[in-house]
Design a protein around this motif. Sequence first.
Motif, PDB file in Angstrom:
ATOM      1  N   ALA A  10       1.354 -18.407  -0.658  1.00 14.00           N
ATOM      2  CA  ALA A  10       0.454 -19.550  -0.623  1.00 14.00           C
ATOM      3  C   ALA A  10      -0.987 -19.128  -0.433  1.00 14.00           C
ATOM      4  N   GLY A  11      -1.217 -17.835  -0.394  1.00 14.95           N
ATOM      5  CA  GLY A  11      -2.559 -17.328  -0.141  1.00 14.95           C
ATOM      6  C   GLY A  11      -2.533 -15.825  -0.283  1.00 14.95           C
ATOM      7  N   PRO A  12      -3.509 -15.155   0.329  1.00 17.28           N
ATOM      8  CA  PRO A  12      -3.632 -13.721   0.139  1.00 17.28           C
ATOM      9  C   PRO A  12      -2.383 -12.910   0.516  1.00 17.28           C
ATOM     10  N   VAL A  13      -2.126 -11.881  -0.283  1.00 13.92           N
ATOM     11  CA  VAL A  13      -1.117 -10.882   0.049  1.00 13.92           C
ATOM     12  C   VAL A  13      -1.890  -9.577   0.251  1.00 13.92           C
ATOM     13  N   LEU A  14      -1.914  -9.092   1.466  1.00 11.59           N
ATOM     14  CA  LEU A  14      -2.738  -7.923   1.766  1.00 11.59           C
ATOM     15  C   LEU A  14      -1.890  -6.702   2.066  1.00 11.59           C
ATOM     16  N   PRO A  15      -2.230  -5.577   1.462  1.00 17.60           N
ATOM     17  CA  PRO A  15      -1.625  -4.336   1.947  1.00 17.60           C
ATOM     18  C   PRO A  15      -2.356  -3.990   3.250  1.00 17.60           C
ATOM     19  N   ILE A  16      -1.645  -3.617   4.289  1.00 17.80           N
ATOM     20  CA  ILE A  16      -2.335  -3.387   5.569  1.00 17.80           C
ATOM     21  C   ILE A  16      -2.067  -2.009   6.156  1.00 17.80           C
ATOM     22  N   GLY A  17      -1.442  -1.141   5.332  1.00 18.28           N
ATOM     23  CA  GLY A  17      -1.106   0.191   5.827  1.00 18.28           C
ATOM     24  C   GLY A  17      -2.314   1.045   6.202  1.00 18.28           C
ATOM     25  N   LEU A  18      -3.494   0.657   5.734  1.00 20.17           N
ATOM     26  CA  LEU A  18      -4.685   1.454   6.070  1.00 20.17           C
ATOM     27  C   LEU A  18      -5.488   0.864   7.229  1.00 20.17           C
ATOM     28  N   VAL A  19      -4.987  -0.223   7.811  1.00 23.04           N
ATOM     29  CA  VAL A  19      -5.644  -0.749   9.011  1.00 23.04           C
ATOM     30  C   VAL A  19      -5.147   0.094  10.183  1.00 23.04           C
ATOM     31  N   ARG A  20      -5.767   1.220  10.341  1.00 21.52           N
ATOM     32  CA  ARG A  20      -5.360   2.165  11.386  1.00 21.52           C
ATOM     33  C   ARG A  20      -6.590   2.941  11.843  1.00 21.52           C
ATOM     34  N   PRO A  21      -6.490   3.646  12.967  1.00 20.84           N
ATOM     35  CA  PRO A  21      -7.668   4.320  13.504  1.00 20.84           C
ATOM     36  C   PRO A  21      -8.257   5.336  12.525  1.00 20.84           C
ATOM     37  N   LYS A  22      -9.567   5.482  12.613  1.00 18.84           N
ATOM     38  CA  LYS A  22     -10.287   6.384  11.724  1.00 18.84           C
ATOM     39  C   LYS A  22      -9.708   7.806  11.787  1.00 18.84           C
ATOM     40  N   ALA A  23      -9.336   8.227  12.986  1.00 16.62           N
ATOM     41  CA  ALA A  23      -8.794   9.589  13.142  1.00 16.62           C
ATOM     42  C   ALA A  23      -7.547   9.772  12.281  1.00 16.62           C
ATOM     43  N   GLU A  24      -6.743   8.740  12.171  1.00 19.10           N
ATOM     44  CA  GLU A  24      -5.517   8.852  11.358  1.00 19.10           C
ATOM     45  C   GLU A  24      -5.853   8.906   9.875  1.00 19.10           C
ATOM     46  N   ILE A  25      -6.848   8.126   9.464  1.00 17.25           N
ATOM     47  CA  ILE A  25      -7.249   8.162   8.052  1.00 17.25           C
ATOM     48  C   ILE A  25      -7.829   9.539   7.708  1.00 17.25           C
ATOM     49  N   GLU A  26      -8.586  10.088   8.652  1.00 12.11           N
ATOM     50  CA  GLU A  26      -9.126  11.442   8.459  1.00 12.11           C
ATOM     51  C   GLU A  26      -7.999  12.459   8.326  1.00 12.11           C
ATOM     52  N   ALA A  27      -6.999  12.317   9.181  1.00 11.59           N
ATOM     53  CA  ALA A  27      -5.881  13.265   9.147  1.00 11.59           C
ATOM     54  C   ALA A  27      -5.167  13.191   7.790  1.00 11.59           C
ATOM     55  N   LEU A  28      -5.007  11.969   7.267  1.00 11.27           N
ATOM     56  CA  LEU A  28      -4.400  11.808   5.942  1.00 11.27           C
ATOM     57  C   LEU A  28      -5.236  12.520   4.883  1.00 11.27           C
ATOM     58  N   MET A  77       1.025  -7.918   4.476  1.00  7.47           N
ATOM     59  CA  MET A  77       0.867  -9.192   5.172  1.00  7.47           C
ATOM     60  C   MET A  77       0.749 -10.271   4.096  1.00  7.47           C
ATOM     61  N   GLU A  78       1.770 -11.085   3.991  1.00  4.96           N
ATOM     62  CA  GLU A  78       1.786 -12.090   2.927  1.00  4.96           C
ATOM     63  C   GLU A  78       1.631 -13.491   3.501  1.00  4.96           C
ATOM     64  N   THR A  79       0.771 -14.277   2.886  1.00  4.73           N
ATOM     65  CA  THR A  79       0.580 -15.665   3.323  1.00  4.73           C
ATOM     66  C   THR A  79       1.724 -16.515   2.775  1.00  4.73           C
ATOM     67  N   ARG A  80       2.586 -16.987   3.651  1.00  2.19           N
ATOM     68  CA  ARG A  80       3.744 -17.774   3.209  1.00  2.19           C
ATOM     69  C   ARG A  80       3.429 -19.256   3.132  1.00  2.19           C
ATOM     70  N   ALA A  81       2.504 -19.716   3.954  1.00  2.00           N
ATOM     71  CA  ALA A  81       2.101 -21.123   3.932  1.00  2.00           C
ATOM     72  C   ALA A  81       0.695 -21.214   4.498  1.00  2.00           C
ATOM     73  N   LEU A  82      -0.040 -22.187   3.992  1.00  3.13           N
ATOM     74  CA  LEU A  82      -1.425 -22.363   4.416  1.00  3.13           C
ATOM     75  C   LEU A  82      -1.646 -23.852   4.602  1.00  3.13           C
ATOM     76  N   GLN A  83      -2.192 -24.231   5.725  1.00  2.00           N
ATOM     77  CA  GLN A  83      -2.475 -25.650   5.945  1.00  2.00           C
ATOM     78  C   GLN A  83      -3.935 -25.837   6.303  1.00  2.00           C
ATOM     79  N   HIS A  84      -4.535 -26.869   5.713  1.00  2.00           N
ATOM     80  CA  HIS A  84      -5.937 -27.172   5.990  1.00  2.00           C
ATOM     81  C   HIS A  84      -6.013 -28.498   6.716  1.00  2.00           C
ATOM     82  N   ASP A  85      -6.718 -28.511   7.833  1.00  2.00           N
ATOM     83  CA  ASP A  85      -6.931 -29.760   8.546  1.00  2.00           C
ATOM     84  C   ASP A  85      -8.278 -30.335   8.114  1.00  2.00           C
ATOM     85  N   PRO A  86      -8.388 -31.681   8.078  1.00  3.54           N
ATOM     86  CA  PRO A  86      -9.688 -32.270   7.720  1.00  3.54           C
ATOM     87  C   PRO A  86     -10.825 -31.795   8.639  1.00  3.54           C
TER      88      PRO A  86
END
Length: 364
Positions: A10-28, A77-86
């Motif tokens: 129902a909305g964004p599907v985000l890959p989130i495997g890179l949301v990790r500390p900078k030190a880990e990205i450097e190590a990769l 991280m997949e958006t399964r449902a999205l609701q908007h309030d007025p």
Amino acid sequence: MGVWQGDGTAGPVLPIGLVRPKAEIEALAVAWGQSRYRADQVVRWVFRHGVTDPRAMTDLPAGLRDTLAEVAWQQVMETRALQHDPDGTVKGLLELRGSAAAPAQIEAVLIPAGNRLTLCLSSQAGCAIGCPFCATGRMGLRRNLQPGEIAAQVAWARSVAGRWPSHVVFMGMGEPLARYAVVRQAIELLRGPGGFGIGTRRITISTAGVVPGIQALAAEPALQVGLAVSLHAPDDALRDRLVPLNRRWPLEALLSAVREYTRATRRRVSFEYVLLAGINDSPAQARLLARRIEGMLAHVNLIAYNPVPGVPFEPSDERAAQAFGATLKARGIAVTLRRPRGRRIDAACGQLGARHVTANVSRG
Ligand code: SAH
Ligand code: SF4
């Protein structure tokens, strides 16, 4: 009900495997024979631009983008449902997949107010504490979240709202202080130069009263994250029922940990108090509450209860709520009567998830 955007994606599907500390990205990067500079670029994309999909990291060589995509898409991280309030509030039901853990559903709520955009995020799928008035509490603990899964909700917010949240509150599903080390790591991913850049003073942890967690915050006064404590009752007998954690850490232990926190950090604490009709909203209870917290560097947030289907609690009426607030105020306690936001979309803790499950059951 607000606008219901249905099941499935129902909305964004985000890959989130890179949301990790900078030190880990450097190590990769180093492990792949890349320079540190490449790691800096990745960190900039993720945390400055909110771009978590390497295929959109246009200044990286194509081969590296492909290698990174494998890591990034290991967790989704997949958006399964999205609701908007007025009133502008947006609520997302998000499914976390990948990693070693089982898929889990959590909720995140975006609340705009003027220039402010507050993200209310989840720290666990479900919650083990079991407060009987809370939809999340009734579902029990389904799964813990990793630091990256907690922080990635900021990237989700950015992709839904088109701007970064200015404030983050840990008031979605879960008890953040149940796992201090994990939440501490999530905070590093949220704040400052190594994270999404949310100001630490604009991050608030809400706890049902995990005393060692409050003491840990007090022991690190330079951190300066805000603290909200869900009180909901002025005496132990009632609080044992409403917030079962109280049997382990009763009110006096809790309040003394809070005093330690305010003394160490010089930050004002918010006491959250959900007004439940005929349960915790009498004038005598207001007076007792005032006595207990008198002189503390604190204010009280009176919250309108959002009814949960099948739960025997109801919101206090307006008159009782006003009178409760007035009693506190007359005794010198700073108090706000919080107007419910996103009420039309069940924007309280755990409620979209509960409704979603119900809908699935009735359909099947
Ligand atoms: N577990 C933490 C943080 C998540 S709950 C805590 O309890 O503080 C965030 C706040 O929402 C808490 O104050 C909680 O008591 C409140 N809450 C839960 N269910 C609610 C409902 N149905 N209506 C209004 N507030 C609710
Ligand atoms: Fe857990 Fe907070 Fe809900 Fe209590 S109110 S069950 S601690 S999420």
